[in-house]
Design an enzyme around this catalytic site. Structure first.
Site, PDB file in Angstrom:
ATOM      1  N   ALA A  61       0.779  -1.238   0.000  1.00 27.48           N
ATOM      2  CA  ALA A  61       0.000   0.000   0.000  1.00 27.48           C
ATOM      3  C   ALA A  61       0.809   1.285   0.000  1.00 27.48           C
ATOM      4  O   ALA A  61       0.343   2.315  -0.488  1.00 27.48           O
ATOM      5  CB  ALA A  61      -0.952   0.004   1.197  1.00 27.48           C
ATOM      6  N   PRO A  85       3.204   4.389  -0.803  1.00 30.61           N
ATOM      7  CA  PRO A  85       2.980   5.433   0.202  1.00 30.61           C
ATOM      8  C   PRO A  85       1.515   5.772   0.462  1.00 30.61           C
ATOM      9  O   PRO A  85       1.223   6.618   1.304  1.00 30.61           O
ATOM     10  CB  PRO A  85       3.702   6.640  -0.392  1.00 30.61           C
ATOM     11  CG  PRO A  85       3.597   6.439  -1.860  1.00 30.61           C
ATOM     12  CD  PRO A  85       3.694   4.941  -2.081  1.00 30.61           C
ATOM     13  N   GLY A 101      -1.300   5.986  -2.165  1.00 27.82           N
ATOM     14  CA  GLY A 101      -2.173   6.570  -3.189  1.00 27.82           C
ATOM     15  C   GLY A 101      -3.416   5.759  -3.483  1.00 27.82           C
ATOM     16  O   GLY A 101      -4.520   6.308  -3.594  1.00 27.82           O
ATOM     17  N   LYS A 102      -3.283   4.452  -3.594  1.00 26.38           N
ATOM     18  CA  LYS A 102      -4.435   3.625  -3.953  1.00 26.38           C
ATOM     19  C   LYS A 102      -5.379   3.443  -2.772  1.00 26.38           C
ATOM     20  O   LYS A 102      -6.597   3.376  -2.943  1.00 26.38           O
ATOM     21  CB  LYS A 102      -3.957   2.291  -4.529  1.00 26.38           C
ATOM     22  CG  LYS A 102      -3.223   2.481  -5.849  1.00 26.38           C
ATOM     23  CD  LYS A 102      -2.653   1.196  -6.388  1.00 26.38           C
ATOM     24  CE  LYS A 102      -1.878   1.480  -7.689  1.00 26.38           C
ATOM     25  NZ  LYS A 102      -0.721   2.378  -7.474  1.00 26.38           N
ATOM     26  N   ASP A 115      -0.489  -3.691  -6.126  1.00 25.43           N
ATOM     27  CA  ASP A 115       0.433  -2.870  -6.913  1.00 25.43           C
ATOM     28  C   ASP A 115       1.822  -3.442  -6.685  1.00 25.43           C
ATOM     29  O   ASP A 115       2.514  -3.084  -5.734  1.00 25.43           O
ATOM     30  CB  ASP A 115       0.345  -1.408  -6.478  1.00 25.43           C
ATOM     31  CG  ASP A 115       1.119  -0.495  -7.405  1.00 25.43           C
ATOM     32  OD1 ASP A 115       1.149  -0.754  -8.614  1.00 25.43           O
ATOM     33  OD2 ASP A 115       1.710   0.486  -6.906  1.00 25.43           O
ATOM     34  N   CYS A 135       3.835  -0.365 -12.356  1.00 19.55           N
ATOM     35  CA  CYS A 135       4.221   0.887 -13.016  1.00 19.55           C
ATOM     36  C   CYS A 135       5.281   0.585 -14.069  1.00 19.55           C
ATOM     37  O   CYS A 135       6.323   1.228 -14.134  1.00 19.55           O
ATOM     38  CB  CYS A 135       4.699   1.920 -12.008  1.00 19.55           C
ATOM     39  SG  CYS A 135       5.955   1.318 -10.873  1.00 19.55           S
TER      40      CYS A 135
END
Length: 434
Positions: free
Chosen positions: A261, A263, A265-266, A328, A381
C-alpha cells in the site's frame, strides 16, 4: 552558480556511480539551498542523468582517452559541462569551460585539468558540427542511434523494439526524457475538483482537469505547491492519473485489502471512492507503514486498519475475506523513467526475471484472500509483458477459478507516457468466479 554546479556534480556522482536515487539526493540538497539555486541544480543533475549516453558520445569523439580510462569524477565534470553547453542558456561557452576546469582542479591532478580543458575547448569549437550530425548519430544503426539520442542503453531499445514498431518506440523513449507534469488527486471529502482548481488559481497555480479520472488535476508549473496550506490541510494527494484509475475501475467493494500500500495513493483513492468500505492496508517495512499512516492522516482518512506485513508470506487470517484486493506489485519501474531517469541504467532486462517471481508469489497469495465474485486489481508501473501478461497467464493456469475481466476492452489495460500523457502503467482485473 559555482556552488550550484558543484552541488549538481556531487548528486550526479552519487546517482551514476554510487547507486543513489536522484529524487532523494535532490530532496536532501533542497534543505540548504535557495529556490533559484535548487531549481538550477535540479535542471543540471536531472539533465545529465537523463542524457548520459548522448553526453558521453560527444565526449568520446573529443577524448584522447577511452571513457573507461577517464576518472569517474572528471567524466562527471565533462558531462555536466557538455550538458550546459548544449542544453542550458545564459552562461557563455568560455565561462562553462572555465568552471569545468576549476572543478577538475578540485578533483583531479594537473594532467586531469589539462585533459578537461582540451576536451571542452574542442567541443566548443565543434558545436555547430555536433548539432548538425545529430550529436554524432547520423551514421549509426537504428538501435545505436535511438540508444544515444534518447540515452537508453541498447538492451532497453532492443527490448522495446521486440514488442513495438520503430515509431512507437522512438516516441516512448523520447517521452521518457521529458519533464512530467505534477498530477494531484482531489480530496473530495473536503472539496470538489472545480473548487480546488479555483483556490489553486488564486494562489498562482494553473491547472487542467485530468481526462480519464474525474478526480484529478494536472499542475503544469508546481513549484511551491507542496508548501501551500491546501497541501498541508490535505486537500489533495500527489498521484499520477494512471494510478488514480485503479480505484475507479473496481466494482464497489465492502471490504478491501491493499497488499503493497505505501505510500498510500491507492488506499487514499479507494477510501475516497468508497467511503463505506473497510480498507486494510499493509506494507513490508515500518518506514513504509509510517509514511502510509502519515499520508492518510494528512488527508483526514482512516488509518486504523494499516498494518505491517510481508505480502509474500501467506496470511491465513485473510483467507476468503475480501471483495477487492489491490496488488500494486514491485516491478522494474520502467513506466517511471520520466520521474526517475536513473532507472534506465540501474535496471536490466535480466532483472525482470527475478521480479516476475516476486509478482507471482504475491498474486498467488492475493488469490487466497478473495471471496467468490470478488476481484483482484493487479497493477505495475511498467509496461513489460513479462511483468504483466505473462504473470497473469501463469496465474490463470494455476488458478482456474479466476477469469480476466477486460478494462476498456483490454485484457491488460496499458498506458504510455508518449501516447496517454501518464506514467507507464499496466492494470489487469481478475475475478474469482468459483
Amino acid at each position: 552558480m559555482k556552488d550550484t554546479r558543484h552541488k549538481a556534480l556531487l548528486i550526479i556522482d552519487d546517482v551514476l556511480n554510487k547507486g543513489a536515487f536522484l529524487n532523494e539526493q535532490l530532496a536532501i540538497a533542497k534543505r540548504d539551498m535557495s529556490s533559484s539555486d535548487y531549481h538550477l541544480t535540479v535542471a543540471i543533475a536531472t539533465g545529465v542523468v537523463q542524457n548520459k549516453l548522448l553526453l558521453t558520445n560527444v565526449i568520446r569523439k573529443h577524448s584522447s582517452l577511452r571513457l573507461k580510462k577517464i576518472h569517474p569524477m572528471i567524466l562527471n565534470i565533462l558531462m555536466l559541462s557538455v550538458y550546459q553547453l548544449f542544453f542550458l542558456d545564459g552562461v557563455p561557452d568560455h565561462a562553462v569551460v572555465d568552471e569545468g576546469v576549476k572543478l577538475a582542479k578540485r578533483y583531479g591532478n594537473k594532467g586531469s585539468v589539462g585533459f578537461t580543458n582540451a576536451v571542452l575547448r574542442a567541443i566548443v569549437r565543434d558545436k555547430d558540427a555536433i548539432v548538425a550530425s545529430e550529436f554524432y548519430t547520423d551514421d549509426l544503426s537504428l538501435v545505436d542511434r535511438l540508444s544515444i539520442q534518447t540515452s537508453h542503453p541498447v538492451t532497453w531499445v532492443e527490448y522495446f523494439l521486440n514488442d513495438h514498431d520503430v515509431e512507437f518506440v522512438e516516441a516512448l523513449l523520447r517521452a521518457n526524457n521529458q519533464k512530467p507534469e505534477v498530477c494531484i488527486r482531489v480530496n473530495t471529502n473536503k472539496i470538489s475538483r472545480e473548487a480546488l482548481a479555483k483556490l489553486l488559481a488564486t494562489s498562482g497555480f494553473k491547472t487542467e482537469p485530468t481526462q480519464r479520472s474525474a478526480f484529478g488535476l494536472r499542475v503544469p508549473e508546481a513549484a511551491g505547491l507542496f508548501e501551500t496550506d491546501l497541501f498541508n490541510k490535505g486537500y489533495f494527494y500527489v498521484q499520477d492519473e494512471a494510478s488514480m484509475l485503479v480505484a475507479e475501475k473496481a466494482d464497489p467493494p465492502k471490504k478491501v485489502l491493499d497488499m503493497c500500500a505505501a505510500p498510500g495513493g491507492k488506499t487514499i483513492a479507494t477510501q475516497l471512492c468508497y467511503p463505506d468500505a473497510q480498507i486494510y492496508s499493509g506494507d513490508v517495512s515500518k518506514n513504509k507503514v509510517e509514511r502510509l499512516k502519515s499520508n492518510l492522516k494528512r488527508m483526514g482518512l482512516n488509518s486504523d486498519r494499516v498494518f505491517l506485513g510481508n505480502g509474500e508470506i501467506y496470511n491465513e487470517h485473510f483467507k476468503n475475506r475480501f471483495d477487492l484486493v489491490l496488488l500494486d506489485a514491485p516491478c522494474s519501474g520502467l513506466g517511471l523513467i520520466r520521474r526517475k531517469p536513473e532507472i534506465k541504467f540501474n535496471r536490466t532486462p535480466e532483472d525482470i526475471k527475478g521480479l516476475s517471481k516476486i509478482q507471482s508469489r504475491l498474486l498467488s497469495n492475493a488469490a487466497k484472500y478473495v471471496r467468490i465474485n470478488g476481484e483482484i486489481l493487479y497493477t505495475t508501473c511498467t509496461m513489460t509483458t513479462e511483468e504483466n501478461e505473462a504473470v497473469v497467464e501463469a496465474f490463470l493456469n494455476d488458478n482456474p477459478q479466476f477469469v480476466v475481466m477486460p478494462i476498456e476492452g483490454a485484457m491488460t489495460y496499458k498506458l504510455y507516457p508518449h501516447r496517454d500523457g501518464t506514467d507507464g502503467f499496466s492494470m489487469t482485473k481478475l475475478v474469482r468466479v468459483r
